[in-house]
Design a protein around this motif. Sequence first.
Motif, PDB file in Angstrom:
ATOM      1  N   GLN A  84      22.967  27.415   7.137  1.00  0.00           N
ATOM      2  CA  GLN A  84      21.839  26.760   7.804  1.00  0.00           C
ATOM      3  C   GLN A  84      22.089  26.616   9.295  1.00  0.00           C
ATOM      4  N   ARG A 100      18.860  28.865   3.383  1.00  0.00           N
ATOM      5  CA  ARG A 100      20.083  29.449   3.923  1.00  0.00           C
ATOM      6  C   ARG A 100      19.824  30.913   4.242  1.00  0.00           C
ATOM      7  N   GLY A 121      26.497  26.264   4.477  1.00  0.00           N
ATOM      8  CA  GLY A 121      25.847  27.067   3.455  1.00  0.00           C
ATOM      9  C   GLY A 121      26.058  26.602   2.039  1.00  0.00           C
TER      10      GLY A 121
END
Length: 477
Positions: free
Chosen positions: A440, A475, A85
Amino acid sequence: MAPYHCAIMQDTFPDSLARIVGASHVLTGDDAAPYCRDWRKRYQGQALCVVKPGSTQEVAEVVKACAAAGVAIVPQGGNTGLVGGSVPNDDGRNIVLNLQRMHAVRAIDVANQTITAEAGCILQNVQQAASDAGWLFPLSMASEGSCTLGGNLGANAGGTQVLRYGNSRELCLGLEVVTPQGEVWSSLQGLRKDNTGYDLRDLFVGSEGTLGIITAATMKLYPQPKVQLTAWAAVPSVQAAVDLLGLARQHLHAGLTGFEMMGQFALSLVDKHYPQLRVPLYRDTPYCVLLENADFEGEQHARERFEALLEAAMEQGCVTDAIVAENLTQAHTLWHVRESISLAQAEEGLNIKHDISVPISAIPQFVQETDAALAEHVPSVRIVNFGHLGDGNLHYNVQAPEGVDPARFLAEQEPGINTIVFDAVHRFGGSISAEHGIGQLKRDTLPKYKSPVALGLMRAIKQALDPQGIMNPGRVL
């Protein structure tokens, strides 16, 4: 996605940011590369540049410049996250906004029992500042020597004392945030009651930098206990560990600050890769439990409670053997064993990580059924099961069978194994992310297990606060 071809932007935009934060605090090329790779070495991105502001005002000016230019921002603290992230994607269009220069402890309010610190402050330094003032800041985790307060709040990190004190959200009384438009919103007063509308603080905590940039926070402090005792117990099953948790709550009440469960294979990895730690009791039992008791009366009172608990647990058969640390050094050694599991697993090779939560009452059946399903799917699979049983959070990780190439195992088996584990978590009413976040890594998985209504509300909030979509794009959602 194709590389960014706007030469004018590449040549001049970092220069414009350098005029805000100083040329030495804008990194490009090889200097930026370390900030573009995650801690697990799973994600490697590219950044237009890495920007390291030194104040909230500088953050605001950088965000305004990015908003005007349409450049996306990846906020970053210690870059210790486990879901990708805090690193950019590979198109080279994002900047990384690293907040490590903003590391001041701004204030400690003794009467209000609060500490206000900047987002780049290392967690261990927040703990130490509180301790130096005679108080306890209880947020604690294995990465506390390098993770930052802003990152902890961005991911709503938990750690080992959630059972007693709650996770980052429960410890936070106020935030200072730079919005996607470059405005500064602050609620650092440390109020425990403020019923004047929507709780914006809780909106930003856990948002993983997708709604704004946390630049400072006011956090709760607690009195330091007179004594902390640590015990290590061998238990014959997961159900026995849950039974022991119930007994510990009855005997220790609010003094129970930590309750960690560790599987035999997880501990065997620590013994294999860090033999100097001398892992206790694990060879003859499927699970061990690490308990911590914080007592405000004194050591004799604490030991009497611990001894009564362990005696009752042995009588009921939920503990087969136990040791109580005799001093602080022994206690730290026991916690070091627990905190070394992730490092030992990394030494063993690439693995499939799961940070899941399940209602505590359902954990024994979840483990039994999911262990069996994984063994059927991949014979000889090795399960590294450990975590914060006291708050229902397991790090239910999967290691390749002995002799199987870890990288190949990860590439071939991760999708199927994730489906088995996440389907089981969903069936038992749990969450696919307890404390690590979505980043992610789990972004594309989230829609399968999150309510469509919840996702719709999240997308509406994102669109309302960040209509340009420049805050940590790709994200969470």
